[in-house]
Design a protein around this motif. Sequence first.
Motif, PDB file in Angstrom:
ATOM      1  N   ALA A 114       0.833  -1.202   0.000  1.00  0.00           N
ATOM      2  CA  ALA A 114       0.000   0.000   0.000  1.00  0.00           C
ATOM      3  C   ALA A 114       0.867   1.251   0.000  1.00  0.00           C
ATOM      4  O   ALA A 114       0.616   2.201  -0.750  1.00  0.00           O
ATOM      5  CB  ALA A 114      -0.922  -0.006   1.208  1.00  0.00           C
ATOM      6  N   SER A 115       1.893   1.237   0.818  1.00  0.00           N
ATOM      7  CA  SER A 115       2.787   2.391   0.899  1.00  0.00           C
ATOM      8  C   SER A 115       3.408   2.702  -0.454  1.00  0.00           C
ATOM      9  O   SER A 115       3.423   3.839  -0.910  1.00  0.00           O
ATOM     10  CB  SER A 115       3.876   2.101   1.922  1.00  0.00           C
ATOM     11  N   ARG A 116       3.891   1.658  -1.098  1.00  0.00           N
ATOM     12  CA  ARG A 116       4.543   1.857  -2.391  1.00  0.00           C
ATOM     13  C   ARG A 116       3.546   2.329  -3.451  1.00  0.00           C
ATOM     14  O   ARG A 116       3.789   3.312  -4.159  1.00  0.00           O
ATOM     15  CB  ARG A 116       5.191   0.541  -2.819  1.00  0.00           C
ATOM     16  N   LEU A 117       2.423   1.667  -3.523  1.00  0.00           N
ATOM     17  CA  LEU A 117       1.434   2.013  -4.539  1.00  0.00           C
ATOM     18  C   LEU A 117       0.888   3.421  -4.336  1.00  0.00           C
ATOM     19  O   LEU A 117       0.766   4.202  -5.284  1.00  0.00           O
ATOM     20  CB  LEU A 117       0.287   0.999  -4.514  1.00  0.00           C
ATOM     21  N   ILE A 118       0.554   3.734  -3.084  1.00  0.00           N
ATOM     22  CA  ILE A 118       0.009   5.056  -2.803  1.00  0.00           C
ATOM     23  C   ILE A 118       1.039   6.128  -3.125  1.00  0.00           C
ATOM     24  O   ILE A 118       0.700   7.220  -3.568  1.00  0.00           O
ATOM     25  CB  ILE A 118      -0.457   5.135  -1.339  1.00  0.00           C
ATOM     26  N   GLY A 119       2.290   5.802  -2.902  1.00  0.00           N
ATOM     27  CA  GLY A 119       3.347   6.747  -3.261  1.00  0.00           C
ATOM     28  C   GLY A 119       3.359   7.054  -4.751  1.00  0.00           C
ATOM     29  O   GLY A 119       3.577   8.190  -5.155  1.00  0.00           O
ATOM     30  N   GLU A 120       3.103   6.022  -5.538  1.00  0.00           N
ATOM     31  CA  GLU A 120       3.109   6.227  -6.989  1.00  0.00           C
ATOM     32  C   GLU A 120       1.808   6.817  -7.497  1.00  0.00           C
ATOM     33  O   GLU A 120       1.801   7.745  -8.304  1.00  0.00           O
ATOM     34  CB  GLU A 120       3.344   4.888  -7.709  1.00  0.00           C
ATOM     35  N   LEU A 121       0.710   6.285  -7.018  1.00  0.00           N
ATOM     36  CA  LEU A 121      -0.585   6.594  -7.629  1.00  0.00           C
ATOM     37  C   LEU A 121      -1.469   7.499  -6.791  1.00  0.00           C
ATOM     38  O   LEU A 121      -2.515   7.935  -7.272  1.00  0.00           O
ATOM     39  CB  LEU A 121      -1.336   5.288  -7.904  1.00  0.00           C
ATOM     40  N   GLY A 122      -1.061   7.771  -5.554  1.00  0.00           N
ATOM     41  CA  GLY A 122      -1.914   8.563  -4.680  1.00  0.00           C
ATOM     42  C   GLY A 122      -2.970   7.687  -4.031  1.00  0.00           C
ATOM     43  O   GLY A 122      -3.203   6.557  -4.451  1.00  0.00           O
ATOM     44  N   VAL A 123      -3.577   8.238  -2.984  1.00  0.00           N
ATOM     45  CA  VAL A 123      -4.583   7.464  -2.265  1.00  0.00           C
ATOM     46  C   VAL A 123      -5.778   7.167  -3.157  1.00  0.00           C
ATOM     47  O   VAL A 123      -6.218   6.023  -3.281  1.00  0.00           O
ATOM     48  CB  VAL A 123      -5.054   8.218  -1.004  1.00  0.00           C
ATOM     49  N   GLU A 143      -8.187   2.382   7.457  1.00  0.00           N
ATOM     50  CA  GLU A 143      -7.409   1.729   8.509  1.00  0.00           C
ATOM     51  C   GLU A 143      -5.982   1.476   8.022  1.00  0.00           C
ATOM     52  O   GLU A 143      -5.027   1.527   8.801  1.00  0.00           O
ATOM     53  CB  GLU A 143      -8.088   0.420   8.899  1.00  0.00           C
ATOM     54  N   ILE A 144      -5.847   1.207   6.755  1.00  0.00           N
ATOM     55  CA  ILE A 144      -4.509   1.048   6.182  1.00  0.00           C
ATOM     56  C   ILE A 144      -3.758   2.370   6.232  1.00  0.00           C
ATOM     57  O   ILE A 144      -2.599   2.437   6.652  1.00  0.00           O
ATOM     58  CB  ILE A 144      -4.604   0.542   4.725  1.00  0.00           C
ATOM     59  N   GLY A 195      -5.945   7.100  -6.272  1.00  0.00           N
ATOM     60  CA  GLY A 195      -5.618   6.313  -7.453  1.00  0.00           C
ATOM     61  C   GLY A 195      -5.187   4.894  -7.160  1.00  0.00           C
ATOM     62  O   GLY A 195      -4.749   4.177  -8.060  1.00  0.00           O
ATOM     63  N   THR A 196      -5.297   4.510  -5.906  1.00  0.00           N
ATOM     64  CA  THR A 196      -4.882   3.165  -5.528  1.00  0.00           C
ATOM     65  C   THR A 196      -6.063   2.361  -4.994  1.00  0.00           C
ATOM     66  O   THR A 196      -6.412   2.469  -3.832  1.00  0.00           O
ATOM     67  CB  THR A 196      -3.792   3.220  -4.444  1.00  0.00           C
ATOM     68  N   PRO A 197      -6.676   1.552  -5.824  1.00  0.00           N
ATOM     69  CA  PRO A 197      -7.811   0.751  -5.367  1.00  0.00           C
ATOM     70  C   PRO A 197      -7.354  -0.428  -4.517  1.00  0.00           C
ATOM     71  O   PRO A 197      -6.217  -0.901  -4.634  1.00  0.00           O
ATOM     72  CB  PRO A 197      -8.447   0.265  -6.666  1.00  0.00           C
ATOM     73  N   MET A 198      -8.243  -0.868  -3.681  1.00  0.00           N
ATOM     74  CA  MET A 198      -7.945  -2.024  -2.836  1.00  0.00           C
ATOM     75  C   MET A 198      -7.590  -3.240  -3.691  1.00  0.00           C
ATOM     76  O   MET A 198      -6.740  -4.055  -3.316  1.00  0.00           O
ATOM     77  CB  MET A 198      -9.164  -2.347  -1.960  1.00  0.00           C
ATOM     78  N   SER A 199      -8.245  -3.361  -4.803  1.00  0.00           N
ATOM     79  CA  SER A 199      -7.988  -4.518  -5.666  1.00  0.00           C
ATOM     80  C   SER A 199      -6.531  -4.550  -6.119  1.00  0.00           C
ATOM     81  O   SER A 199      -5.921  -5.611  -6.222  1.00  0.00           O
ATOM     82  CB  SER A 199      -8.908  -4.474  -6.882  1.00  0.00           C
ATOM     83  N   ARG A 200      -5.975  -3.358  -6.336  1.00  0.00           N
ATOM     84  CA  ARG A 200      -4.573  -3.285  -6.778  1.00  0.00           C
ATOM     85  C   ARG A 200      -3.632  -3.723  -5.659  1.00  0.00           C
ATOM     86  O   ARG A 200      -2.655  -4.436  -5.893  1.00  0.00           O
ATOM     87  CB  ARG A 200      -4.276  -1.846  -7.203  1.00  0.00           C
ATOM     88  N   ILE A 201      -3.914  -3.284  -4.458  1.00  0.00           N
ATOM     89  CA  ILE A 201      -3.096  -3.683  -3.309  1.00  0.00           C
ATOM     90  C   ILE A 201      -3.175  -5.184  -3.115  1.00  0.00           C
ATOM     91  O   ILE A 201      -2.160  -5.864  -2.919  1.00  0.00           O
ATOM     92  CB  ILE A 201      -3.580  -2.963  -2.029  1.00  0.00           C
TER      93      ILE A 201
END
Lengths: 229, 229
Positions: free
Chosen positions: A35-44, A72-73, A46-52
Amino acid sequence: MTAPSDDAPPRRAGRPRADARSVSGDPTDEILAAASRLIGELGVGGTPMSRIAQEVGLKQSSLYYYFRRKEEILAALVARANVVPLELLAAISADGDAPAVQLYRFVRADAVALCALPFDINDIHRIAMRDPVEFASYWKERASLERQLATIVRRGTAEGSLRKVDARLTALTLLANDEGAQNWFRLGSKWSTAAIGGHLAELAVAGLLVDPADLATTRRRADELDART
Amino acid sequence: MTAPSDDAPPRRAGRPRADARSVSGDPTDEILAAASRLIGELGVGGTPMSRIAQEVGLKQSSLYYYFRRKEEILAALVARANVVPLELLAAISADGDAPAVQLYRFVRADAVALCALPFDINDIHRIAMRDPVEFASYWKERASLERQLATIVRRGTAEGSLRKVDARLTALTLLANDEGAQNWFRLGSKWSTAAIGGHLAELAVAGLLVDPADLATTRRRADELDART
DNA sequence: CCACTGTTTCGATGGGGCATCGAAACAGGC
DNA sequence: GCCTGTTTCGATGCCCCATCGAAACAGTGG
C-alpha cells in the motif's frame, strides 16, 4: 519495523490462496508495504484495494480480513510516519541546547524525514481530517508535537534569543512548512533532501533569531550534535 | 468575474428541468459556485457530481453538458484561484520597491488570498499533479509565478540586501509555505487571515534579510504601499 | 398552424471501487 | 475420521463517474 518481537501468532493455515504463491511474512506487513509503495506512486485516490490485493497475491475482499476499511490502512501508515518526529523531538529535548539549535535540528531532520516518506503526507492528512475517529491517535500525537515545539519557541522568546512571536502560531507554521515542502520535493526534485532540510531550517531559524549573527553558530552547533549519529 | 461582458450567448430554451425552478444565471457559473462551496465543505473526494447537480437543480448526467469531466470543474476553479497571485505580483512589480518589500507584500497577500479560498487548494493540487493535460494552463501560470518570485529573490541577493540563498529553491519554499498554511488555517482557526499572512511574511522576510534591523522599515513600507488600496 | 431545427435536459446503462456476507478450503487436535 | 478454528474466496449491494440516445421545449419558415 515497529515490533521486532518474533512472537508470531500461531498462524494456522486457512484456505489456500488462488494465486498459490508462498506466504513470505506477516500478511499485514506485506499489505502495508504494498500500500505504501502504490500510494506513493498513484496517490490514495488512485490506488484501489484490488490493486493492493493483487500486489500481495490476494483477492480484493480478502484484504478486509486484515483491515476493516481502507482508512485503517492509511492510519497504520501515518502512525509509523508520526513516530519519527516525536522520537526526534524527544532526543533533541534530551540534549537540551539553546532553543534556536533545537529548532534548527528539528526542522531540518523533520523535513528530511518527511521528504523520505514514500507517500504524500498531505494527501493522507486530508483524509485524516475527515475521519477524526480512525485517526484519533494520529491527531493526538500531532497535537503533542505542536505543543512541544511551541514550548521551545516560548523558551526562546522568554530568554530573548528569539523574536517575540506567537509560539503556537509559529509552531504550527514550522510544521506546515515541512509538510508543504514534502508536497513539492518528494518526487524527483533537483534538490537533495539534505539541501531542502537545511534550507528550511536556515530560513526558519534566521527568521526567528533576534541576532542573525547567531545563525552561523547555531548551524555549527546543530551540525555538531547531529554528526554524533 | 472573469468576463464582465454581458454578451450572453442566445440561451435558447431546451427541455425543461425536472425540478422546475427558475434558471437564474449562467448554469456554468452556478455549477462552479455550487462546486466551490461543496468541495470546500466536503472535499473533492467527498463531493459527488450528483450532489453538485442537485444543488443547481439538475440531474447528475446533465452536468456533463457543461463539463466533460469532474476534473474540468476543478480546473475551472483553480484557474480563477491563480489569477489573484499573478495580478498581485504584477502590481507589486509595477510598484518596484526593494526586493524585501516586494516579497513581504507578496507573501502576506498571497497567504491571505489563499486562506480566503473556499476550498482546499492542496486538495486540488494533488489531483492536478495526476492530470497535467487538463491543468496545463494552471501549471504554466504557476511556473511563471515561481520564476518571477525567484527573480525578485535573485535581485535581493545581488544587491546584498538578502542573504545568499538559492533563488529558485527559496521561491518554491515561499509558495509552499503559503499553501501549507492554507491547509491548516482555512477552517476556523483561532487566527485571522491577516494575522497569518503577517506572520508568514514576517518570518520569511526576516529569514532572508541580511540585516534584521531592516525588518521594521520593510514592514512599514509594505503597510504603506498596501494601504493605498 | 405545423413541421423542422437547434438547445437543453433526462433516464438508462456500463464500468469500477468499497465493503459485507456466507461459504469454501485447508491444518491440527480429539 | 470428524470437529474446530483460521484464512481465503465469490457473489452481492451500493455508490460514483461517464456515455448515449432520446425527450421536451422555443423559434423559424412555410
